[in-house]
Design a protein around this motif. Sequence first.
Motif, PDB file in Angstrom:
ATOM      1  N   ARG A  94      58.327 -90.961  91.471  1.00 37.65           N
ATOM      2  CA  ARG A  94      57.997 -91.736  92.670  1.00 37.65           C
ATOM      3  C   ARG A  94      59.197 -92.554  93.162  1.00 37.65           C
ATOM      4  O   ARG A  94      59.440 -92.658  94.360  1.00 37.65           O
ATOM      5  N   TYR A  95      59.923 -93.139  92.211  1.00 36.84           N
ATOM      6  CA  TYR A  95      61.122 -93.908  92.562  1.00 36.84           C
ATOM      7  C   TYR A  95      62.102 -93.008  93.315  1.00 36.84           C
ATOM      8  O   TYR A  95      62.617 -93.379  94.372  1.00 36.84           O
ATOM      9  N   LEU A  96      62.367 -91.829  92.759  1.00 36.58           N
ATOM     10  CA  LEU A  96      63.321 -90.901  93.371  1.00 36.58           C
ATOM     11  C   LEU A  96      62.865 -90.458  94.752  1.00 36.58           C
ATOM     12  O   LEU A  96      63.644 -90.488  95.716  1.00 36.58           O
ATOM     13  N   ARG A  97      61.608 -90.051  94.868  1.00 39.75           N
ATOM     14  CA  ARG A  97      61.097 -89.577  96.159  1.00 39.75           C
ATOM     15  C   ARG A  97      61.111 -90.696  97.200  1.00 39.75           C
ATOM     16  O   ARG A  97      61.456 -90.472  98.358  1.00 39.75           O
ATOM     17  N   HIS A  98      60.739 -91.883  96.782  1.00 39.73           N
ATOM     18  CA  HIS A  98      60.751 -93.013  97.719  1.00 39.73           C
ATOM     19  C   HIS A  98      62.176 -93.319  98.169  1.00 39.73           C
ATOM     20  O   HIS A  98      62.433 -93.514  99.360  1.00 39.73           O
ATOM     21  N   HIS A  99      63.086 -93.345  97.222  1.00 39.33           N
ATOM     22  CA  HIS A  99      64.477 -93.639  97.571  1.00 39.33           C
ATOM     23  C   HIS A  99      65.035 -92.571  98.517  1.00 39.33           C
ATOM     24  O   HIS A  99      65.725 -92.902  99.479  1.00 39.33           O
ATOM     25  N   LEU A 100      64.741 -91.322  98.257  1.00 36.22           N
ATOM     26  CA  LEU A 100      65.222 -90.243  99.123  1.00 36.22           C
ATOM     27  C   LEU A 100      64.594 -90.319 100.513  1.00 36.22           C
ATOM     28  O   LEU A 100      65.263 -90.044 101.510  1.00 36.22           O
ATOM     29  N   ALA A 101      63.326 -90.697 100.578  1.00 36.51           N
ATOM     30  CA  ALA A 101      62.650 -90.783 101.873  1.00 36.51           C
ATOM     31  C   ALA A 101      63.062 -92.021 102.663  1.00 36.51           C
ATOM     32  O   ALA A 101      63.211 -91.963 103.882  1.00 36.51           O
ATOM     33  N   GLU A 102      63.233 -93.120 101.981  1.00 36.84           N
ATOM     34  CA  GLU A 102      63.491 -94.390 102.665  1.00 36.84           C
ATOM     35  C   GLU A 102      64.916 -94.889 102.542  1.00 36.84           C
ATOM     36  O   GLU A 102      65.314 -95.805 103.256  1.00 36.84           O
TER      37      GLU A 102
END
Length: 188
Positions: A94-102
């Motif tokens: 979740r951390y990775l996906r959030h960072h990549l998205a935002e």
Amino acid sequence: MPKITGDSLSQHREQIRQRVFEAFVELISERSFDAITMAQLAAAAGVGRTTIYHHFPDKDAVVVAFASHETNRYLDELGSVLADAATPSERLGRYLRHHLAEGEQFHLGLGPQVYGLLSDSSLREIREHVVAVETVLRTIIDDGVASGDFTVTDVDGVLPLIHACLNPRHLEAETIVGFVMAGVGART
């Protein structure tokens, strides 16, 4: 007597700061940091020159305050994203996906062209904001190592490697997530 907007003086001040931040984002997308003046910031924010100096003594102060504002917003969102994750592996994903998205919106491309012009004290203040985000990742990795979900032997070395993997915007998010998860030996 200047007109106060908002229901209170603190709300008025926050509205002024928000307008200056929005003006900063607009101006930095159009020109280089060193080409922006406080007068231009004030005009773009719709405030007087004396008003902007009442809130920010100089451009460095605008950048540091903006970085603080954006970091707090980002950390609040990240906290919500991670809140109900059951395992360190799920939190890392979740951390990775959030960072990549935002992340691109969060960073706004304020790299060397801005940071190279800031004072040492401003750079130290901005570094504190970076550390706040890194602390979230460190906690996830530490928890994963402690639970046996990750096989990381050098957490200090892995943290910057993970963040380096989050920079390439031309790769698919799931490719990056899969690579990082494999790199930490995540059990899924």
